[in-house]
Enzyme design. Structure first.
Site, short mmCIF file in Angstrom:
data_model
loop_
_atom_site.label_atom_id
_atom_site.label_comp_id
_atom_site.label_asym_id
_atom_site.label_seq_id
_atom_site.Cartn_x
_atom_site.Cartn_y
_atom_site.Cartn_z
CB CYS A 36 39.74 35.84 41.23
SG CYS A 36 40.61 35.84 39.65
CG HIS B 86 40.45 40.21 40.61
ND1 HIS B 86 41.00 39.21 41.39
CD2 HIS B 86 39.41 40.71 41.33
CE1 HIS B 86 40.34 39.12 42.53
NE2 HIS B 86 39.37 40.02 42.52
CG HIS C 236 36.76 39.83 45.34
ND1 HIS C 236 37.95 40.40 45.00
CD2 HIS C 236 36.39 40.45 46.51
CE1 HIS C 236 38.29 41.32 45.89
NE2 HIS C 236 37.36 41.38 46.80
#
Length: 351
Positions: free
Chosen positions: A267, A315, A327
């Site tokens: 990520c 994240h 993402h």
């Protein structure tokens, strides 16, 4: 006189026999009903999807956190390696300066030695290899003010050299500790991912498809509209627009933990790579990216803003407008669009 017929021993009258037979039949029937296994309704199929999907999500989440800790350890190791390299360069330069000073003072020591004496301080400074210094003894006769200053500077250089050596040794110890941290986090990641894969392999194809749909988007059918064909996601600065274009170009590439592209990403690695294409250097981890610019409210998010999730910012995605982020979701998934509110938002940062 009425006669009475005696019943034969062991015999039963008819009414008694009938009653006993009826009772026996009833008992047999009851016993039969008792021993027959119940087969009335088929067992309901067990419902693994909710529980198993929750377990897989949790394992991926834990692996993602460990991945960011691994990335942080790698970033620290890179900094320490650079520090150690610079320390070694400083050591080499300091040693060269000391060698030069020793050479100059060695000539003076040789002259004093021939004349019958040598300053104890100079002798102390030059005791490692006196023969080399005595070979240079032809030019100086006595310790001048200039040479005294050289001797003092030599002492200072030697102290600095000792400090540099101590610092370099400390950095090397720290580097080894960071490498050990990275190895531990790598082990955590691989263990969590292996457990998640085992659970996924036990799912039916339908359950796996449901998991993929629900893992970030909240199980919404048709969760997202298609992104605009012309790429117009709203206003963005020049470098933010370039980063958005890069992130969009990565859609469909696999999640690979610890990777910063271009063939795969985790990520935070996707954010690093996307902004690198715009000439901007971002920190390696999602936690550091959280502070890599100006914080703005979610309601004011613009394309190119970094959206971090969960309270620990473990994240991160890139806002691209239209209520969407791009993402790298988790291992086994590919870079994709999802709603900006797919998880609890921790912050929105404008690099």
């Amino acid at each position: 006189m009425a006669s009475h017929r005696r019943s034969e021993p062991g015999s039963l009258d008819r009414n008694t026999k009938v009653g006993m037979l009826t009772a026996a039949a009833a008992a047999a029937t009851a016993a039969a009903i008792t021993v027959v296994p119940a087969t009335a309704a088929p067992a309901l199929p067990k419902e693994p999807s909710a529980t198993v999907r929750a377990q897989v999500d949790r394992l991926f989440e834990e692996a993602e956190r460990a991945t960011e800790r691994f990335n942080e350890a790698g970033e620290r190791a890179d900094r320490l390696r650079a520090d150690v390299g610079r320390a070694r360069d400083r050591l080499a330069r300091a040693q060269d300066r000391i060698n030069t000073m020793r050479g100059l003072l060695g000539a003076f020591a040789g002259a004093q030695y021939r004349s019958g004496g040598i300053d104890p301080a100079v002798e102390l400074m030059l005791s490692e290899d006196p023969d080399d210094y005595l070979d240079k003894a032809a030019t100086l006769g006595r310790l001048t003010d200039h040479q005294a200053r050289q001797l003092d500077e030599l002492r200072k250089e030697q102290r600095r050299l000792g400090q540099e050596r101590s610092e370099a040794a400390r950095k090397l110890v720290e580097l080894e500790a960071v490498r050990a941290d990275a190895a531990r986090e790598k082990s955590v990641v691989t263990t969590k991912l292996a457990a998640a894969r085992r659970l996924l392999n036990e799912m039916s194809a339908q359950d796996r498809a449901d998991f993929e749909r629900a893992s970030r988007t909240g199980d919404r059918d048709g969760a997202l509209p298609d992104p605009p064909a012309d790429g117009s996601f709203g206003p963005a600065s020049g470098r933010a627009a370039a980063a958005v274009r890069a992130a969009r170009s990565a859609v469909g590439r696999p999640y690979i933990w610890g990777a910063t592209g271009p063939s795969g990403f985790d990520c935070s690695g996707l954010m690093v790579w996307s902004y690198r294409q715009a000439g901007v250097s971002l920190p390696r981890t999602s936690q550091a990216q959280r502070y890599a610019g100006r914080r703005v409210p979610l309601s004011e998010a613009r394309p190119g803003d970094l959206v971090t999730y969960r309270s620990d910012a473990s994240h991160v995605g890139m806002y691209v407008g239209n209520g969407q982020v791009v993402h790298a979701p988790h291992p086994g998934a590919r870079v994709r669009y999802d709603p900006v509110g797919m998880m609890p938002v921790a912050s929105v940062t404008r690099p």
